[in-house]
Design an enzyme around this catalytic site. Structure first.
Site, PDB file in Angstrom:
ATOM      1  N   LEU A 269       0.628  -4.630   3.382  1.00 23.30           N
ATOM      2  CA  LEU A 269       0.650  -4.133   4.757  1.00 23.30           C
ATOM      3  C   LEU A 269       1.746  -4.855   5.535  1.00 23.30           C
ATOM      4  O   LEU A 269       1.686  -4.940   6.752  1.00 23.30           O
ATOM      5  CB  LEU A 269      -0.719  -4.346   5.424  1.00 23.30           C
ATOM      6  CG  LEU A 269      -1.868  -3.464   4.901  1.00 23.30           C
ATOM      7  CD1 LEU A 269      -3.195  -3.872   5.534  1.00 23.30           C
ATOM      8  CD2 LEU A 269      -1.598  -1.979   5.182  1.00 23.30           C
ATOM      9  N   CYS A 279      10.732   0.065  -9.173  1.00 24.53           N
ATOM     10  CA  CYS A 279       9.492   0.793  -9.487  1.00 24.53           C
ATOM     11  C   CYS A 279       9.008   1.675  -8.353  1.00 24.53           C
ATOM     12  O   CYS A 279       8.896   2.894  -8.512  1.00 24.53           O
ATOM     13  CB  CYS A 279       8.399  -0.187  -9.864  1.00 24.53           C
ATOM     14  SG  CYS A 279       8.708  -0.904 -11.470  1.00 24.53           S
TER      15      CYS A 279
END
Ligand code: UDX
Length: 450
Positions: A269, A279
């Site tokens: 977050l 990725c």
């Protein structure tokens, strides 16, 4: 067990080294001769915490070898782990050509039946294609190949720890014998039977990982679904940060409180310049594409991508507001890697930012504790300095683009003294706004009151 690992990149090297640490006899192969030569001389081609120790220990104890002879490597293993790259094609699909040629290699070089394990991140239903390719190219030998999916969840920088102390081990299989073989391979990791190279303090005791057995399609999907969800969390936090800026709230206070709800969790977050690396961006893109192929518009993930792409624009606008004119200004950039504790610059937001600043006509100098060499190839138009203080010398603005902890521990008084204008733009919310202000900086970050 005897294990072959094909591909000595981040995933292959960590997988090979850690499976050797777990007691298996591992031979790793790669077609990059220079890479294998370096590994055979005791070098390590990537920057990855603890990897060197694990590789050297297992080479010494003869459980880990490297060869360019792919045929010999294939014949040596009972199980063959495919760890080759699946980079994005221009249309966002994963490029599966390396998987295809490895399938052909295994099928033609094997002399005994093998368990073939997909470790590379692949779109769902690749297992089916792989099985077919093995059968077609191996038809002359008549050998029976079994296929399994075993996605990796390794983060760069903590990959060794992630492999040896995983939260979960996922294996996608469609027969009991394959499940049994994979349980055997992972048993030492499940039971903690290896020497942990990570210091005790950094490696809190935890229970054994979940060993999840699914069908092959589910296992393949879990990887894309997990990484896309992580990306979604980051883009959500970034959108909330923008709202906090507009409404006078503090995104760190908001996300901390959100994260205390166990249904949400505190991780991923962190607002800032957004997600990069090899990725997350490619997996989100590939997930959107594979949904499209299946006839579904995954509009939610398109928004996740869009929010992420706009982070650099927002940051440059912050800089423009602070500097008035960017063209001709001297800007220092701290951090080039896509995140801390890695030398990887692939799809790094810092590199994108560097390119944008050059396009805006700024003079850019940069420093990174590990990624300078790789950055030089991607971003040739800027100058590189030996340390953060040299970067700050005479600049009109200093940017924090990667969350290296050592940037938080700099002597900011000294930096203040050498800057032409004490303006700091913190793209990773790494520093404390009030402390920076107290030290006389003009300081801007994401989603925190200024
Ligand atoms: C990721 C997954 O975490 C891992 O499970 C998978 O196997 C491979 O992809 P990695 O690419 O090493 O790992 O990076 P990660 O730690 O996930 O960070 C990705 C990007 O997100 C970085 O650019 C990082 O700076 C950014 N990030 C991360 C944020 O912007 N905010 C956050 O709160 C966390």
């Amino acid at each position: 067990m005897k294990i072959t690992v094909i591909g000595c990149g981040y995933v292959g090297l960590v997988t090979g080294a850690c499976l050797a640490e777990a007691g298996h006899e591992v031979v790793c192969t790669d077609k990059d001769e220079a890479r294998i030569e370096l590994l055979n001389r005791g070098g390590i081609p990537i920057y990855e915490l603890h990897l060197d120790e694990v590789v050297q220990k297992n080479r010494r104890e003869n459980r880990l070898t490297f060869t360019t002879d792919a045929g010999e490597a294939v014949r040596a293993g009972e199980a063959v782990f495919i760890c080759v790259g699946t980079p994005p094609l221009e249309n966002g699909d994963a490029d599966l050509s390396a998987i295809d040629s490895v399938a052909r290699l295994i099928a033609t070089e094997a002399r005994t039946p093998k368990l073939v394990v997909e470790k590379s991140t692949v779109p769902v239903q690749t297992g089916r294609q792989l099985r077919q390719a093995l059968a077609v190219y191996g038809r002359k030998s008549g050998l029976a190949f079994r296929v399994a999916s075993n996605p990796e969840f390794l983060r760069e920088g903590t990959a060794v720890e992630d492999f040896l102390h995983p939260d979960r081990i996922v294996v996608g299989v469609d027969d009991e014998a394959t499940e049994k073989e994979l349980r055997e391979i992972y048993q030492p990791i499940v039971e903690g039977r290896f020497n942990c190279p990570v210091h005790d303090s950094e490696c809190p005791p935890q229970g054994p990982p979940e060993f999840l057995v699914t069908n092959i399609n589910s296992a393949e999907l879990i990887k894309h679904a997990s990484n896309s969800f992580l990306a979604l969390k980051i883009s959500y936090a970034n959108a909330v940060a923008d709202l906090c800026e507009l409404l006078g709230a503090n995104v760190q206070e908001v996300t901390r409180a959100m994260g205390l709800d166990p249904r949400i969790g505190p991780k991923f977050l962190g607002a800032g310049l957004g997600f990069g690396g090899f990725c997350l961006p490619k997996d989100v893109q590939a997930f959107i594409r594979l949904a499209e192929h299946a006839g579904m518009d995954f509009a939610l993930l398109k928004e996740v991508e869009l929010i992420n792409k706009q982070r650099i624009d927002r940051f440059v606008e912050k800089m423009r507001t602070a500097l008035w004119v960017i063209k001709g200004k001297k800007v220092g950039v701290l951090g080039l890697a896509f995140k801390a504790n890695t030398d990887d610059t692939r799809f790094s937001p810092s590199i994108d930012l560097g390119r944008r600043l050059l396009a805006e006509g700024a003079h850019v100098a940069a420093y990174d504790p590990a990624a300078m060499e790789r950055a030089r190839q991607l971003l040739p138009g800027i100058s590189y300095a030996g340390d953060p203080y040299a970067v700050a010398e005479g600049v009109d603005a200093l940017v924090i683009a990667t969350d290296w902890p050592e940037f938080a521990a700099l002597d900011w008084e000294q930096i203040h003294d050498v800057m032409a204008r004490p303006l700091v733009l913190d793209g990773r919310n790494l520093l404390d706004p009030s402390a920076m202000k107290q030290q006389g900086f003009e300081y801007h970050s994401f989603g925190r009151p200024e």
